[in-house]
Structure formats: structure tokens, C-alpha cells
Write a protein that holds these residues in place. Structure first.
Motif, short mmCIF file in Angstrom:
data_model
loop_
_atom_site.label_atom_id
_atom_site.label_comp_id
_atom_site.label_asym_id
_atom_site.label_seq_id
_atom_site.Cartn_x
_atom_site.Cartn_y
_atom_site.Cartn_z
N UNK A 1 92.17 53.37 81.59
CA UNK A 1 91.45 54.61 81.32
C UNK A 1 91.04 55.24 82.65
N UNK A 2 91.34 56.53 82.82
CA UNK A 2 90.96 57.27 84.01
C UNK A 2 90.12 58.48 83.61
N UNK A 3 89.34 58.99 84.53
CA UNK A 3 88.62 60.23 84.31
C UNK A 3 89.59 61.40 84.46
N UNK A 4 89.48 62.37 83.53
CA UNK A 4 90.36 63.53 83.59
C UNK A 4 90.10 64.37 84.84
N UNK B 1 77.44 64.43 89.37
CA UNK B 1 77.55 62.97 89.44
C UNK B 1 78.98 62.48 89.46
N UNK B 2 79.95 63.33 88.99
CA UNK B 2 81.35 62.91 89.01
C UNK B 2 81.95 62.94 90.42
N UNK C 1 85.98 60.98 95.26
CA UNK C 1 85.42 61.10 96.61
C UNK C 1 86.47 60.77 97.67
N UNK C 2 87.24 59.73 97.45
CA UNK C 2 88.26 59.33 98.42
C UNK C 2 89.36 60.38 98.52
N UNK D 1 78.87 60.92 101.61
CA UNK D 1 78.03 61.98 101.05
C UNK D 1 78.32 62.18 99.57
N UNK D 2 79.60 62.21 99.22
CA UNK D 2 79.99 62.41 97.82
C UNK D 2 79.52 61.24 96.95
#
Length: 361
Positions: free
Chosen positions: A119-122, A147-148, A155-156, A205-206
Motif C-alpha cells: 500500500x502506498x500513499x496516492x 503532515x503528508x 520528503x526524499x 525540514x519536511x
């Protein structure tokens, strides 16, 4: 998200028009090109940015492309953008390195788990996908919940693939409802993507944006950023070589099917032929055939003209007749066998021209 229910229409988050006005003041366009919104909804935000972002050359020819899953929203977007394809973005085939500007406000959800798939975030899936469509040196405007951005993959990716980066929150008028932030960055040119001290600083930072306290303290609202920083959208190609969906809409085929010879043959074979009564028979009917026609009601109504004018009504009468037969058996007893049979007869009524009613049985 106190009032988020009133901000959601048909399951998608439309970027507020006020935030679009602020965002437009952070850009200037160098020249021609095609701008892209891969989850465009009704197309209003990209249309708004096109109209509000200042152009160095007012004669610039900028086209706007969008993709939208929902049929109703896609129909509206077609009135706002240059080209819209109704399709899931996953089914689109698009040339890489095609757009100098991509506005990305993706669905906020997890992907569906199929078999043993992960499962991944869209938000991450669409960020990764649409970075490929952006030209080197092109600008990405990426809108997701604050928050995402703390998702390590998001972030990477942002820290590795983008430079000249800025991160802003929605202004206070809309932030409390949406908790959304806008990342703006320029895609690095070349295939080699280093992750040095500068990238690590952005990455950290992210990650810290996971907490609302950090966002409130260190992330500048977009309306405050105006006048302190702006990004130049480079000139781009006049066309995209490949831009279509693998899924075909049934409406694309309906016209050809309806006009095809095969469909005409199918209709003729599938349609019950219409029985037409009229004209003279090939051979004159005999008495029995005439009786059947009268009894079945086929020739009910008006017959003849002038002195031979009649009103005729035929009716079939069905009766049951019983019969019995006695048989003398070898032992001297009698066996009675009863039988029934259906008797059909024809009753015909006719009204003559002088009003006389006759009945024929």
C-alpha cells in the motif's frame, strides 16, 4: 478540519480560488508552452493561473492540458482548459519531459491493496509519476496536507529531484479547513540526482512538518510570501507528442457501430417483422379459410361498399364434449371408458345495410 465537509464536492478537494490568486503572484511565465494538471477536477485552478500569472511576452501561446476521472467534472473542465481527457491518470500514456509547469493537487488516500502488493500513499504515487512529465528546469506546484510532506518518500523525492524550493501554507482564511501546504520547486536537470547537505536540510525540514506546532511556527503562509520570492516558468514545447488514455470511451465507438452494415443486418434479424393485412390474396380463400379469418378476428370490421356494405364480427367458440364407451370383458363384466374432446366452432355476426343483424354459427 472543522468545516471540511462543506468544502468537499463529489469526493475531491478543489483548491480555493483565493489561494489560486495568491499562488499566481509567485510566478512569471517566460513564453510559450503547455501547462498540465493531472488531476484537474473541473479545471478551474489551472484556468485561473493561466489568466493571472504575468507573462513576459503577452503574445505567448500557452495551452492547458488536464486529466480527470469523473465524467461530470471532466465535462466542465473541457470548457476551462485547452485539452481534457476523461480517464484515470494511471491509464494515461504521456511523453516524459513534456511540460514546463505542472500543478499537482492529487487525491489524499492510500492505494488499494491487491494480492501481496504494498500500500502506498496516492500523494507519493502521483508526485513520482508527474515528476517524469515535467521538463528539466520546469516548475512543480504541489498541494497536499501539511503532515503528508513528512512522509519519508515524499520528503526524499522532493529534496532529491527539486531545487529553488519553497514551502508555504494556505492563508489563514482556508488553512484551518484544509491544513494544506504548497511546495514549489524547479526540477533539477540531468539524470544524476545528488543528496548533499542542501538536500538533507530540506529533507529534515519536511519531516518536521509532521507536527502542527512546527508548521505554525516555521512555514510561511502563502499570502505573506508574496513579494519575497517568485519563480519563473520556462518556455516549453508547442505540443506534446503523446497524450492519450489506454482506456477508450464507448462513445468513441458508438457512431461507427450505428452506421455499420453489420449493425444494420443485426437490427433486421432481431426485429420482429410487422404483419400487414391488406390487398387481394394471391388465391381466393375457401370457405374454411374464410371462417378461420373471421373467427380469429383478422377481418373484423367493415366489409364491402354500398349495397354490399357489412359490419362483421367473428368469434371462435370452444366447447368440451364428453363421450363414453362400454366394453365387454372376457370375464363377463363391462368396462366404461370416458373421453373428452375439444370442439371448436365459429360464430359470425353481421349487420346488413338495412340494420338487420344476422348470426351464423
Amino acid at each position: 478540519m472543522a468545516h471540511i465537509g462543506s468544502k468537499i464536492r463529489a469526493g475531491f478537494f478543489a483548491t480555493p480560488e483565493r489561494q489560486g490568486e495568491y499562488l499566481a503572484k509567485l510566478f512569471v511565465a517566460e513564453g510559450n508552452g503547455i501547462w498540465f494538471d493531472p488531476t484537474c477536477g473541473e479545471g478551474k485552478i489551472l484556468h485561473q493561473l493561466l489568466n493571472l500569472i504575468p507573462k513576459k511576452n503577452e503574445e505567448s501561446n500557452i495551452l492547458t492540458y488536464g486529466v480527470e476521472l469523473d465524467k461530470g467534472r471532466a465535462a466542465i473542465a473541457e470548457q476551462e482548459l485547452t485539452k481534457v481527457v476523461q480517464s484515470p491518470i494511471e491509464a494515461m500514456v504521456i511523453s516524459n519531459n513534456s511540460f514546463p509547469f505542472v500543478f499537482l493537487n492529487p487525491p489524499y488516500d492510500d492505494t488499494m491493496k491487491v494480492d501481496n502488493s504494498k500500500v502506498e500513499r496516492k500523494e507519493y504515487i502521483e508526485l513520482h509519476r508527474n515528476t517524469k512529465y515535467l521538463v528539466g528546469g520546469g516548475i512543480l506546484a504541489f498541494v497536499i496536507p501539511s503532515y503528508q510532506f513528512a512522509n519519508p518518500k515524499i520528503a526524499r523525492h522532493l529534496a532529491t529531484h527539486y531545487e529553488e524550493c519553497g514551502i508555504m501554507s494556505f492563508s489563514k482564511e482556508d488553512y484551518n479547513d484544509f491544513r494544506q501546504c504548497v511546495f514549489i520547486g524547479r526540477k533539477k536537470k540531468g539524470k544524476s540526482k545528488l543528496f548533499g547537505k542542501k538536500e538533507k536540510k530540506l529533507y529534515d525540514f519536511l519531516l518536521a512538518m509532521e507536527t502542527e506546532e512546527f508548521v505554525q511556527k516555521y512555514v510561511t503562509p502563502i499570502d505573506i510570501m508574496i513579494g519575497h520570492k517568485f519563480w519563473t516558468i520556462p518556455e516549453g514545447r508547442p505540443e506534446v507528442k503523446t497524450f492519450y488514455s489506454r482506456l477508450r470511451n464507448k462513445s468513441d465507438f458508438s457512431k461507427g457501430i450505428l452506421s455499420s452494415k453489420g449493425f444494420e443486418i443485426f437490427k433486421n434479424r432481431a426485429t420482429t417483422p410487422t404483419l400487414t393485412i391488406g390487398g387481394d390474396p394471391v388465391l381466393p380463400p375457401n370457405a374454411g379459410q374464410l371462417s378461420l379469418l373471421l373467427a380469429s378476428g383478422v377481418i373484423n370490421g367493415e366489409l364491402g361498399n354500398g349495397d354490399t356494405y357489412h359490419l362483421v364480427q367473428g368469434q371462435e367458440i370452444v366447447e368440451t364434449e364428453k363421450d363414453s364407451e362400454e366394453e365387454l370383458l372376457d370375464n363377463g363384466t363391462k368396462k366404461t371408458t370416458s373421453t373428452e374432446r375439444t370442439k371448436r366452432s365459429v360464430s359470425i355476426k353481421a349487420i346488413l345495410p338495412d340494420g338487420t343483424i344476422k348470426k351464423f354459427v
